[in-house]
Design an enzyme around this catalytic site. Sequence first.
Site, PDB file in Angstrom:
ATOM      1  N   GLY A 104     -20.694   6.510   5.910  1.00 35.64           N
ATOM      2  CA  GLY A 104     -19.897   6.920   4.750  1.00 35.64           C
ATOM      3  C   GLY A 104     -20.608   6.632   3.442  1.00 35.64           C
ATOM      4  O   GLY A 104     -20.894   5.474   3.124  1.00 35.64           O
TER       5      GLY A 104
ATOM      6  N   GLY B  35     -19.462   7.494   0.321  1.00 40.91           N
ATOM      7  CA  GLY B  35     -18.496   7.829  -0.718  1.00 40.91           C
ATOM      8  C   GLY B  35     -18.633   6.897  -1.905  1.00 40.91           C
ATOM      9  O   GLY B  35     -19.727   6.388  -2.208  1.00 40.91           O
TER      10      GLY B  35
ATOM     11  N   VAL C  17     -17.718   3.802  -2.491  1.00 32.64           N
ATOM     12  CA  VAL C  17     -18.247   2.462  -2.199  1.00 32.64           C
ATOM     13  C   VAL C  17     -19.607   2.556  -1.519  1.00 32.64           C
ATOM     14  O   VAL C  17     -20.561   1.861  -1.894  1.00 32.64           O
ATOM     15  CB  VAL C  17     -17.279   1.654  -1.305  1.00 32.64           C
TER      16      VAL C  17
ATOM     17  N   LYS D 107       0.862  -1.180   0.000  1.00 31.16           N
ATOM     18  CA  LYS D 107       0.000   0.000   0.000  1.00 31.16           C
ATOM     19  C   LYS D 107       0.896   1.226   0.000  1.00 31.16           C
ATOM     20  O   LYS D 107       2.011   1.191   0.523  1.00 31.16           O
ATOM     21  CB  LYS D 107      -0.874   0.011   1.263  1.00 31.16           C
TER      22      LYS D 107
HETATM   23  P1  NAI Z   1     -14.462   7.767  -0.320  1.00 29.19           P
HETATM   24  O1  NAI Z   1     -13.435   8.751   0.105  1.00 29.19           O
HETATM   25  O2  NAI Z   1     -15.073   7.903  -1.676  1.00 29.19           O
HETATM   26  O3  NAI Z   1     -15.667   7.742   0.732  1.00 29.19           O
HETATM   27  C1  NAI Z   1     -15.527   7.877   2.104  1.00 29.19           C
HETATM   28  C2  NAI Z   1     -16.759   8.601   2.608  1.00 29.19           C
HETATM   29  O4  NAI Z   1     -16.750   8.593   4.020  1.00 29.19           O
HETATM   30  C3  NAI Z   1     -16.829  10.062   2.157  1.00 29.19           C
HETATM   31  O5  NAI Z   1     -18.115  10.343   1.638  1.00 29.19           O
HETATM   32  C4  NAI Z   1     -16.554  10.833   3.441  1.00 29.19           C
HETATM   33  O6  NAI Z   1     -17.200  12.106   3.457  1.00 29.19           O
HETATM   34  C5  NAI Z   1     -17.126   9.882   4.474  1.00 29.19           C
HETATM   35  N1  NAI Z   1     -16.631  10.041   5.831  1.00 29.19           N
HETATM   36  C6  NAI Z   1     -15.375  10.343   6.254  1.00 29.19           C
HETATM   37  N2  NAI Z   1     -15.328  10.370   7.604  1.00 29.19           N
HETATM   38  C7  NAI Z   1     -16.565  10.061   8.037  1.00 29.19           C
HETATM   39  C8  NAI Z   1     -17.153   9.910   9.313  1.00 29.19           C
HETATM   40  N3  NAI Z   1     -16.459  10.070  10.439  1.00 29.19           N
HETATM   41  N4  NAI Z   1     -18.462   9.575   9.395  1.00 29.19           N
HETATM   42  C9  NAI Z   1     -19.192   9.402   8.275  1.00 29.19           C
HETATM   43  N5  NAI Z   1     -18.685   9.536   7.027  1.00 29.19           N
HETATM   44  C10 NAI Z   1     -17.399   9.854   6.914  1.00 29.19           C
HETATM   45  O7  NAI Z   1     -13.789   6.326  -0.137  1.00 29.19           O
HETATM   46  P2  NAI Z   1     -14.265   4.931  -0.717  1.00 29.19           P
HETATM   47  O8  NAI Z   1     -13.497   4.629  -1.946  1.00 29.19           O
HETATM   48  O9  NAI Z   1     -15.747   4.873  -0.749  1.00 29.19           O
HETATM   49  O10 NAI Z   1     -13.715   3.944   0.407  1.00 29.19           O
HETATM   50  C11 NAI Z   1     -14.372   3.814   1.658  1.00 29.19           C
HETATM   51  C12 NAI Z   1     -13.590   2.846   2.518  1.00 29.19           C
HETATM   52  O11 NAI Z   1     -13.532   1.578   1.864  1.00 29.19           O
HETATM   53  C13 NAI Z   1     -12.127   3.250   2.775  1.00 29.19           C
HETATM   54  O12 NAI Z   1     -11.768   2.843   4.065  1.00 29.19           O
HETATM   55  C14 NAI Z   1     -11.348   2.462   1.731  1.00 29.19           C
HETATM   56  O13 NAI Z   1     -10.018   2.208   2.123  1.00 29.19           O
HETATM   57  C15 NAI Z   1     -12.165   1.182   1.704  1.00 29.19           C
HETATM   58  N6  NAI Z   1     -12.034   0.443   0.466  1.00 29.19           N
HETATM   59  C16 NAI Z   1     -12.340   1.032  -0.733  1.00 29.19           C
HETATM   60  C17 NAI Z   1     -12.228   0.316  -1.906  1.00 29.19           C
HETATM   61  C18 NAI Z   1     -12.629   0.902  -3.217  1.00 29.19           C
HETATM   62  O14 NAI Z   1     -12.803   0.140  -4.191  1.00 29.19           O
HETATM   63  N7  NAI Z   1     -12.838   2.203  -3.327  1.00 29.19           N
HETATM   64  C19 NAI Z   1     -11.713  -1.073  -1.908  1.00 29.19           C
HETATM   65  C20 NAI Z   1     -11.512  -1.618  -0.583  1.00 29.19           C
HETATM   66  C21 NAI Z   1     -11.627  -0.862   0.541  1.00 29.19           C
END
Ligand code: NAI
Length: 346
Positions: free
Chosen positions: A178, A180, A182, A78
Amino acid sequence: LFGLPDQAAHERVLLATDPATGLKAILAVHSTARGPAFGGCRLWHYDSEAAALNDALRLSQGMSLKNALTDLPFGGGKAVILKPQGDFDRPALFAAFGRAVQSLNGAYITAEDVGTTTADMRGLQAVTPFVSGIPRDGAFGGDPSPKTAWGVFVSIRAGVRLVLGRSSLDGVRVALQGLGAVGWHLAEFLHQAGARLIVADVDAAKVQRAAERFGATAVHVGEILAADVDVLAPCALGASLNTQTVPAVRAKLIAGAANNQLATTADGDALQARGICYLPDYLVNAGGIISVAREYRGEGEETAVMAEVSKIAERVEELLQRVQKADSTPARVADDWARSKLVKPA
Ligand code: NAI
């Protein structure tokens, strides 16, 4: 280095700096036993270099376990880029990061993670071939988050059947932390399956959109982990399940996308003691790495990738059977199971 206990477990850790672009990045290769270390690149504001290093070490170790448990011919790695303060030249920063990736000569392959985009990965491609997660003309590729969400969805569906004893998601209450990349796709899948959504995000606009589109109930970010629901899906950042939050969890099943949800293994024990089933993050969120790994190997084809991601549900079922036999927790059993696979595939 920084007194971190996991340090010795890593094969290689590179601190890459480039004053011209402001790059400061940590590339952590945890294991190449199964093949080149594969795992995304995170761009984030860290309070300190030690915090960034800790994140890179934990995340890369998690990638080793994830890739092993998923039977991918890759090891775990990573990268984290410490987000520069103020304005910065993003393409130049990623070009510098690409040179750091290239300097590892293929020991590490990168892709998207929190804070990085398909456009960033496309930029990296000009500097290094050791990158994936790029939309390709007429071929499979690109943003892995819908695949990650599908893997989480099939895991929740399996868990609801096996742990909660319910045959469908219709009416099942799911708390989503969250919304985001995913979390949003997961909300779509859950909504289509008839689940009732309770959501929280620090970004109020996303919460508003979820209320309009899915009829989701919004709660404060400080309350989502303790929501009165059947299932909790942490899809924000890591260490959300800790000594502060675990005692308040009311869901009976936890399955979400966020990496490193448990602050410590003891938090997994505490969940089990409270009768809560925690499905390990790296088991259920493997859809994204399955997608970028297939793309990288040129084996991508939408239906085949989705079928492989759907198999995560079978591993959930096998894990729960192993847990019963071992009289242990899902987190501990998954760790042992994954570590037993940290060898070169036959
Ligand atoms: P992202 O950055 O698009 O979404 C994260 C979301 O969480 C954002 O909308 C943000 O505003 C929100 N957030 C942050 N702190 C928060 C809190 N305290 N309470 C509520 N919401 C909060 O990231 P993504 O890509 O959706 O990834 C989410 C998680 O999944 C991360 O931990 C990432 O490492 C993990 N992940 C993602 C993968 C992918 O394909 N994108 C693959 C495997 C794991």
